[in-house]
Scaffold this active site. Sequence first.
Site, PDB file in Angstrom:
ATOM      1  CG  HIS A 310     -17.330 -17.748  26.764  1.00  0.00           C
ATOM      2  ND1 HIS A 310     -16.451 -17.373  26.416  1.00  0.00           N
ATOM      3  CD2 HIS A 310     -17.908 -18.576  26.579  1.00  0.00           C
ATOM      4  CE1 HIS A 310     -15.832 -18.638  25.972  1.00  0.00           C
ATOM      5  NE2 HIS A 310     -17.060 -19.039  25.523  1.00  0.00           N
ATOM      6  CE  LYS A 490      -7.670  -6.405  28.580  1.00  0.00           C
ATOM      7  NZ  LYS A 490      -7.706  -7.933  28.573  1.00  0.00           N
ATOM      8  NE  ARG A 491     -14.752  -4.695  20.797  1.00  0.00           N
ATOM      9  CZ  ARG A 491     -15.861  -4.771  19.863  1.00  0.00           C
ATOM     10  NH1 ARG A 491     -15.907  -6.063  19.341  1.00  0.00           N
ATOM     11  NH2 ARG A 491     -16.788  -3.853  20.467  1.00  0.00           N
ATOM     12  CE  LYS A 496     -12.593  -7.373  27.195  1.00  0.00           C
ATOM     13  NZ  LYS A 496     -11.880  -8.299  27.421  1.00  0.00           N
ATOM     14  CB  THR A 597      -7.491 -15.538  25.320  1.00  0.00           C
ATOM     15  OG1 THR A 597      -8.214 -14.420  24.821  1.00  0.00           O
ATOM     16  CG2 THR A 597      -8.171 -16.541  26.422  1.00  0.00           C
ATOM     17  CE  LYS A 601      -4.581 -14.080  21.938  1.00  0.00           C
ATOM     18  NZ  LYS A 601      -6.071 -13.210  21.677  1.00  0.00           N
TER      19      LYS A 601
HETATM   20  C1  PLP Z   1      -6.854 -12.312  22.057  1.00  0.00           C
HETATM   21  C2  PLP Z   1      -7.475 -11.350  21.176  1.00  0.00           C
HETATM   22  C3  PLP Z   1      -8.803 -11.259  22.300  1.00  0.00           C
HETATM   23  C4  PLP Z   1      -9.029 -11.521  23.648  1.00  0.00           C
HETATM   24  O1  PLP Z   1      -7.800 -10.319  24.526  1.00  0.00           O
HETATM   25  P1  PLP Z   1      -8.481  -9.892  26.056  1.00  0.00           P
HETATM   26  O2  PLP Z   1      -7.605  -9.463  26.855  1.00  0.00           O
HETATM   27  O3  PLP Z   1      -8.857 -12.127  26.771  1.00  0.00           O
HETATM   28  O4  PLP Z   1      -9.567  -9.074  26.188  1.00  0.00           O
HETATM   29  C5  PLP Z   1      -8.908  -9.756  21.761  1.00  0.00           C
HETATM   30  N1  PLP Z   1      -8.826  -9.488  20.231  1.00  0.00           N
HETATM   31  C6  PLP Z   1      -8.260  -9.704  19.382  1.00  0.00           C
HETATM   32  C7  PLP Z   1      -7.108  -9.454  18.331  1.00  0.00           C
HETATM   33  C8  PLP Z   1      -7.461 -11.181  20.035  1.00  0.00           C
HETATM   34  O5  PLP Z   1      -6.162 -12.105  19.715  1.00  0.00           O
END
Ligand code: PLP
Length: 757
Positions: A310, A490-491, A496, A597, A601
């Site tokens: 990952h 995101k985290r 990032k 991911t 979304k």
């Molecule tokens: C989808 C999701 C992530 C992943 O987000 P990335 O932008 O791909 O890092 C992290 N936290 C939550 C709550 C999510 O639903």
Amino acid sequence: MTRLITDYTGKPLNECTELELFNGVLNLVNDAEKEKGYNTGKKKLYYISAEFLIGKLLSNNLINLGLYQDVKKQLEDAGRSLADLEEFEYEPSLGNGGLGRLAACFVDSLATLGLPADGVGLAYHCGLFKQNFENNKQSETPDRWLQWGHESWMRSTGKHYTVDFGGFSLTSTMYEIGVTGYGSKCGKLRLFDVDTLDERVIRDQISFDKKQIAKNLTLFLYPDDSDEDGRILRVYQEYFMVANAAQLILEEAQAKGSNLHDLADYAAIQINDTHPTMVIPELIRRLTQKGISFEESIEIVRAVCGYTNHTILAEALETWPRAYLQKAVPQLLPVIEKLQAYVAERYQEPFVQIIDGNDNVHMANIDIHFSHSVNGVAKLHTEILKNTELAPFYQIYPEKFNNKTNGITFRRWGVMCDPALTSLINETIGNDWIRHADDLKKLEDKKDDPDFLQKILAVKQENKQNFTDYLKNYRGIEVDPSSVFDVQSKRLHEYKRQQLNLLWAISVYNDMVEGKFPTRPITVFFGAKAAPAYIIAKDIIHAILTFSKVLDADPDASKWLKVVMLENYNVSLAEKLIPAADISEQISLASKEASGTGNMKFMLNGAVTLGTMDGANVEIADLVGPDNIYTFGQSSDEVIAHYKKADYVSREYYERDPKLRKAVDFLTGDLMMQNGGDPENLGRLSHELLSKDWFMTFPDFEDYCETKARMLADYEDRESWSRKMLMNTANAGFFSSDRTIAQYNEDIWHLTPDTDK
Ligand SMILES: *Cc1c(COP(=O)(O)O)cnc(C)c1O
């Protein structure tokens, strides 16, 4: 036959407390799930993962079981609301970020595709911490999601195993959470808990006695690993997870008639990142105990296991000192040493050894040698693994490497979180897309239909209004629903690059001070948790929170720019935020985000991506075409070359670009200090950027600002923007996790779908 909620509550719904109502619907769902039954077959997949970020289950399960409208109506007829129950439900705290959410999407798709599969993991009592903001800083408290007085989705199975550690043994209980599939039978999450857990070892906030393994083992996900006790605890946790899993897997295979030599006909194991790696030596150990030779045990386990990588961030590829394993799991060390001898006999290259010269055990190396499949999670990521990060392994095992671009379940991230968009799509192309996501492509027929483009804009506006109302009612935050919703959630991680977005926002402010205002108000939303021991990440949160106060304190600027840092970003919040987004910020340093991911979304929900050519952004760009995405920044090849040459000097950019310099200086300037800024945190952040900037924020700054300005200008042509939104939704079908799972099954697992429904 309709199930009546009153059969479960035992009294009229209007007389029920919220808790009674919730428990009634929960039990109704559990019965409906059991009646559907579970996907079965000779061969079963065990998807082992340290995290399952599943989100709330009530509405999701109702949708998947086809009960949503019916239950909603029963509640409404009694003057009650499903939306209230959704708010009442507590979100399971079993995951951290993208990796855990991926595992959750995968079990949904596995069930939906009829594939016999279990998710296997741990039943953390407090999971990941709950994030609070105080004095512009993150603080953490335990997220006691299991102690909330409701009935829980997590059911005890009454099944117990014993797990041996160095000097002591513990017993476990296996819990289950049902995984409903969409119009299919169900699957299960099987989560192991230690029987001796004692929450009283928790001290202040999330600190606890790390030495009392029997009492703390399944308390927290990713306990603080900044000291040795914390790191050894992770070894205990990981072994506990896989020792339970190994017993379950062997037991189930034997019950189905396996003689263990043929284990691969009965079981497939997917190792989600390196956390479950010890399942490999553990299975080999157990097979040899049953009289199978070491050599054959290796072949059996290799045929069973696949490994998913990952990340290419070096610090995330786990290595454990041999001494930790000796202490926690001494029975595994002889196996690992024999595996090392096996490798050394065949390959001299130091990079591929399992135990290095400093006596560190490289978990990913165990996975790669002793699995039959190694996959990356997006095209670019897999290419980087093959050509750069894991190149010496690719030389040895080219046939093992394959790509499986990540995906998301369209049930949760479409149907459930965006009912307005779902209705519009269903009216237009029918509802087959929910299961056959490529159908969304049919929406492209509407791309020159002005009425339809108007409807898309109306849906987005409705979602923005809903989110605005939610913020006001539940969080006491006021935003302008006619502003552009620019979202980065995101985290928190330097790669990032939330800091890049922040520097842009500061520049917009600097422009306003000089009299240059945006065309339309902009609301920048951040949602991000930082790992409790990740100092610079916390400094970035502090800088964002402090800057948001600077804006709020300025009556002229605050009309045009607002920064909202949302507390405790989790799945439930994502489900409200993402449908309301106009701009999807995916601005990681190229080569560093394996897939992402979140990007998928947002795309499905009609946000337009502002992103680097990184991870799955590259595939988004291919699918939507250049008119429907905004890309910027260095390419991954350029970035990789800079790392190789070690020639990046951040200060040169700072000295050359006055706009950048002004933004960086602002971080430690008077306005920040007057609005609660802490000189220590902000000084450290500024110093980090000026002296290192490891994730190359500065080289992409100018291009980012120019691209974002162009994007905001394009936003003003509403019809053309709506076409971009449509093109994003219409081309999101590839990112359904149903497609991802079908590919895993085709190439790696070879499970037979359970087709009778
Ligand atoms: C989808 C999701 C992530 C992943 O987000 P990335 O932008 O791909 O890092 C992290 N936290 C939550 C709550 C999510 O639903």
